[in-house]
Design an enzyme around this catalytic site. Structure first.
Site, short mmCIF file in Angstrom:
data_model
loop_
_atom_site.label_atom_id
_atom_site.label_comp_id
_atom_site.label_asym_id
_atom_site.label_seq_id
_atom_site.Cartn_x
_atom_site.Cartn_y
_atom_site.Cartn_z
CD GLU A 286 -34.17 24.76 23.98
OE1 GLU A 286 -35.36 25.29 24.78
OE2 GLU A 286 -34.38 24.93 22.82
CB CYS A 320 -38.14 27.83 22.87
SG CYS A 320 -36.51 27.82 22.18
#
Length: 515
Positions: A286, A320
């Site tokens: 990720e 993020c």
């Protein structure tokens, strides 16, 4: 069948009792600062000469803890311990493995404010952000434990009169978790205990900014009955031990959360077959995002402004999933921009130990310098509306910042800044909004604020992100409710907190018993 899990509630700090309890936790953790922490390999504490020093980003004179730093010899010993522990841990009944997580969740729930307070000191999380981080970690423990119990019997498949067929899952083996600093408990916990409860053994390399909170999880897991060698705590540098373990022929899987630069490098290295390697390595990676909130001309503009605010400035924009781009219809552009500017004026920036602080520091000098460089880029590319300033005299504080009239292809609209900066762009219609929202290499989160159902349905199909939200912000996914992960250069979309997450760390086996 285990009962479905309802996520850990967030603490209401408007309640005086809760406020007092958090202050007590801060006082307790403050009394524990400055201690030394060893590696934990095969259940044994290992002290090294070389150290990682964790400092408070809100006050760099305060040392959170001094942590032993692993080298390649320690990494190899950890691999040997993980390989040995796998032989027995993988044979444990899945419900017994799950019980370790259930007990750990119960312990942390009783010490919730203490864990949150560690993050307030170690990475500068304000109360609300730290509380949500701890709650998410508890959620991961509970959710993955329940998922493992459900996967225990396997998946029903067809059998014939002459045979009985089974389809069940078995663990892969030893693997490596490299966790980030921005959700230093939640993501670190989830990316470690998910593979673990599936029957794998783990080498945990936490972020160098936040090794102490990771050590606190280790203490709880050991207290909860985790056997020696199942998780080996080995903080260290990526170049020294990260590459070594990614390349190691006995590493079966790599679970990484972090930057695109490091993630793509791991992905490439993991694909190479090393001498003595007899398997293909699994990767769950990720990376970053350049996340957009779309506001059309039929939106609730107050809701839009509030959604942009908390998505852009929660934890100083160091998520993020943070909103770093707002794409607004030209008819309401000026009004939305003004509403967000007015809200931003009231954002309190300061020491996160204070309950009134909305936004604390960024993580360290490197992050501060990078974000301030982007401020200069933004001033060249767009119009500075508010913010653009910082102060790193005692900590790493940056004012929440808005740039307006940004071109869709500008750097501040394309590159991940990872700080409290949001750029506004204007669009003439919904098709152009979708086009701008999709024009980055990332595809993590996005949101659409609109009362036009046709626009929402168009976005459902055309807005290319892993997590898409309607009429709310683009951050704050909840385990089991909004499984999290992104498309394109945001990663492999492993969907943390989702029903198939554990399958990334297991392999299916078909067994036929013919009569």
């Amino acid at each position: 069948m285990v009962q479905p899990y309802t996520h850990e509630p967030f603490t209401d700090f408007s309640v005086e009792e809760n406020k007092r309890a958090y202050k007590e936790a801060l006082d307790y953790v403050k009394s524990q600062l400055g201690k030394e922490y060893p590696l934990i390999i095969n259940g044994e504490k290992v002290t090294t000469d070389e150290k990682i020093v964790s400092v408070n980003p809100a006050d760099t004179d305060i040392t959170i803890g001094t942590v032993s730093k692993a080298n390649q010899d320690h990494a190899e010993t950890a691999m040997e311990a993980a390989e040995a522990a796998f032989k027995s841990w993988s044979k444990w009944d899945p419900e017994a493995r799950a019980n370790v997580l259930f007990r750990a969740a119960a312990i942390i729930r009783r010490r919730k404010h203490e864990f949150s307070a560690w993050m307030t000191y170690e990475i500068g999380k304000p109360w609300k952000e730290a509380d949500a981080d701890t709650a998410e970690g508890i959620d991961f423990l509970e959710y993955y434990a329940r998922q493992m119990v459900e996967l225990k019997p396997g998946i029903p498949i067809n059998s014939r009169s002459i045979e009985h067929n089974q389809f069940r899952y078995i663990p892969l083996g030893p693997g490596l978790t490299i966790s980030p600093w921005n959700l230093p408990f939640a993501i670190m916990c989830g990316t470690t205990v998910g593979p673990m409860v599936a029957g794998n053994t783990v080498m945990l390399k936490p972020a160098s900014n936040t090794p102490v909170i990771a050590y606190k999880l280790m203490e709880v897991l050991i207290e909860s009955g985790m056997p020696k060698g199942v998780i080996n705590y080995i903080p260290g540098s990526g170049s020294a031990i990260g590459d070594y373990l990614v390349d190691h022929p006995k590493t079966r899987w790599i679970n990484f959360t972090g930057s695109k630069e490091v993630g793509t490098r791991i992905y490439e290295r993991a694909a190479k077959i090393q001498p003595g390697q007899h398997h293909l390595k699994r990767t769950a990676i990720e990376m970053g995002g350049k996340d957009t909130i779309i506001v059309d001309n039929e939106a609730d503009l107050d809701l839009a402004a509030e959604s942009i605010l908390y998505s852009a400035y929660g934890f100083s924009g160091q998520k993020c999933s943070a909103c770093s781009r707002a794409v607004v219809h030209e008819e309401v552009y000026d009004e939305v921009l003004e509403k967000v500017r007015t809200l931003t004026e009231n954002v309190s920036v300061g020491n996160p130990e204070k309950d009134s602080t909305y936004m604390g520091p960024v993580k360290d000098q490197e992050a501060y310098d990078k974000i301030m460089e982007y401020m200069e880029v933004g001033k060249q590319e767009a119009r500075l509306v508010i913010g653009g300033e910082g102060d790193d005299n005692t900590g790493f504080f940056i004012q929440p910042t808005i740039f307006a009239d940004a071109a869709p292809d500008s750097r501040i609209m394309q590159e991940e800044i990872f700080g409290p900066v949001v750029a506004f762009a204007k669009a003439k219609d919904f098709d152009e909004m979708i086009e701008i929202a999709n024009n980055t290499e990332y595809g993590l989160t996005g949101a659409v604020i609109s009362n036009n159902r046709a626009h929402l349905e168009q976005a459902r199909e055309e807005f290319h992100v892993g997590n898409l939200y309607f009429n709310r912000g683009c951050t704050a996914a909840i385990v089991g409710y909004q499984p999290f992960g992104g498309f394109n250069m945001s990663g492999t979309d492993a969907k943390a907190g989702g029903p198939d997450y554990l399958l990334h760390f297991m392999q299916p086996k078909t067994i036929t018993d013919q009569f």
